[in-house]
Design a protein around this motif. Structure first.
Motif, PDB file in Angstrom:
ATOM      1  N   ARG A   1     -11.746 -14.100 -15.383  1.00 37.53           N
ATOM      2  CA  ARG A   1     -10.275 -14.495 -15.770  1.00 37.53           C
ATOM      3  C   ARG A   1     -10.155 -14.555 -17.178  1.00 37.53           C
ATOM      4  O   ARG A   1      -9.232 -14.185 -17.977  1.00 37.53           O
ATOM      5  N   ALA A   2     -11.163 -15.133 -17.803  1.00 32.27           N
ATOM      6  CA  ALA A   2     -11.508 -15.383 -19.494  1.00 32.27           C
ATOM      7  C   ALA A   2     -11.597 -14.040 -19.855  1.00 32.27           C
ATOM      8  O   ALA A   2     -10.893 -13.909 -21.117  1.00 32.27           O
ATOM      9  N   TRP A   3     -12.305 -13.180 -19.639  1.00 32.51           N
ATOM     10  CA  TRP A   3     -12.395 -11.656 -20.013  1.00 32.51           C
ATOM     11  C   TRP A   3     -11.071 -11.096 -20.093  1.00 32.51           C
ATOM     12  O   TRP A   3     -10.559 -10.680 -21.092  1.00 32.51           O
TER      13      TRP A   3
ATOM     14  N   ARG B   1     -16.041 -24.802 -24.561  1.00 34.99           N
ATOM     15  CA  ARG B   1     -15.760 -23.576 -24.966  1.00 34.99           C
ATOM     16  C   ARG B   1     -16.858 -22.641 -25.262  1.00 34.99           C
ATOM     17  O   ARG B   1     -16.722 -21.419 -25.072  1.00 34.99           O
ATOM     18  N   THR B   2     -17.756 -23.013 -26.176  1.00 37.94           N
ATOM     19  CA  THR B   2     -18.692 -22.492 -26.720  1.00 37.94           C
ATOM     20  C   THR B   2     -19.788 -21.771 -25.636  1.00 37.94           C
ATOM     21  O   THR B   2     -19.873 -20.631 -25.505  1.00 37.94           O
ATOM     22  N   ALA B   3     -20.141 -22.547 -24.469  1.00 34.14           N
ATOM     23  CA  ALA B   3     -20.812 -22.131 -23.352  1.00 34.14           C
ATOM     24  C   ALA B   3     -19.903 -20.891 -22.774  1.00 34.14           C
ATOM     25  O   ALA B   3     -20.638 -20.011 -22.327  1.00 34.14           O
TER      26      ALA B   3
ATOM     27  N   SER C   1      -9.790 -27.644 -10.450  1.00 32.98           N
ATOM     28  CA  SER C   1      -9.777 -28.481 -11.471  1.00 32.98           C
ATOM     29  C   SER C   1     -10.391 -28.193 -12.556  1.00 32.98           C
ATOM     30  O   SER C   1     -11.255 -27.502 -12.602  1.00 32.98           O
ATOM     31  N   HIS C   2     -10.107 -28.800 -14.011  1.00 34.48           N
ATOM     32  CA  HIS C   2     -10.988 -28.683 -15.199  1.00 34.48           C
ATOM     33  C   HIS C   2     -12.183 -29.258 -14.740  1.00 34.48           C
ATOM     34  O   HIS C   2     -12.913 -28.747 -15.323  1.00 34.48           O
TER      35      HIS C   2
ATOM     36  N   ARG D   1      -8.495 -25.239 -19.816  1.00 35.18           N
ATOM     37  CA  ARG D   1      -7.548 -26.225 -18.990  1.00 35.18           C
ATOM     38  C   ARG D   1      -6.891 -25.125 -17.938  1.00 35.18           C
ATOM     39  O   ARG D   1      -6.646 -25.133 -17.053  1.00 35.18           O
ATOM     40  N   GLN D   2      -6.113 -24.130 -19.002  1.00 37.63           N
ATOM     41  CA  GLN D   2      -5.300 -23.315 -18.389  1.00 37.63           C
ATOM     42  C   GLN D   2      -6.087 -22.241 -17.357  1.00 37.63           C
ATOM     43  O   GLN D   2      -5.850 -21.876 -16.343  1.00 37.63           O
TER      44      GLN D   2
END
Length: 199
Positions: A18-20, A54-56, A43-44, A34-35
């Motif tokens: 999803r991040a990709w 975020r870095t990880a 959950s977060h 969070r989104q």
């Protein structure tokens, strides 16, 4: 809210995919942890079990990017038997990846320079240059490339190909298709390394 993905053991991969997709489609600034968790239905806190911050997460995305790009380069090289064919195939594979995933490629190179970059990312980020070094060295041993410092010759190859990728992704080719620019650049590099002009 259920944590279906976490309990099924595939949440890490789901978050990565999803991040990709988010970065690939809308750029790095569109990524919110969070989104991201909401998008995959957890959950977060559940997502934080896999990526502390975020870095990880960005490091893991960069690892995925280099893995995919390196696999594409390896497949391109093995699809050809001559140095000219291998260089064209590998160069087009690299530039094609950059054109298809400009925001991801930008993230990959930024993440590898982060002070907290993982050892896995550091190793994978060097793999493409290793491929080029091996390609040039083997061609030199076969007599297809003129003698000289292999690392220096490889640097010229990488700089030329990455340069076309940067021009293409920044829309600086003034209407020239990236593939035409790539072919012309690779032909010029081949000529300099082999002493033979492209047909």
């Amino acid at each position: 809210m259920t944590e279906r993905a976490y309990h099924h053991g595939n949440l890490r991969q789901e978050l990565l995919e999803r991040a990709w997709a988010t970065i690939d489609g809308d750029g790095l600034d569109a990524l919110s942890l969070r989104q991201l968790a909401r998008d995959v239905g957890v959950s977060h806190g559940a997502s934080a079990r896999h990526f502390a911050d975020r870095t990880a997460l960005l490091d893991a995305i960069a690892v995925t990017g280099f893995t995919r790009m390196n696999d594409a380069l390896a497949a391109a090289v093995t699809s050809e038997t001559t140095f000219a064919g291998q260089l064209h195939a590998a160069g087009l594979a690299y530039i094609g990846f950059a054109v298809d995933h400009p925001a991801i490629l930008d993230l990959m190179y930024k993440a590898k320079h982060h002070p907290d970059a993982s050892p896995e990312l550091a190793a994978l980020s060097r793999a493409s240059m290793v491929v080029v070094n091996e390609l040039v060295g083997e061609a030199q041993a076969r007599g297809e490339v003129r003698s000289g410092d292999i690392e220096r010759q490889s640097l010229v190859v990488f700089a030329a190909v990455h340069g076309v990728a940067a021009l293409a992704t920044d829309d600086l080719l003034d209407g020239v298709h990236w593939r035409d620019a790539a072919e012309a650049t690779i032909d010029a590099v081949l000529s300099s390394l082999t002493g033979v002009d492209a047909p």
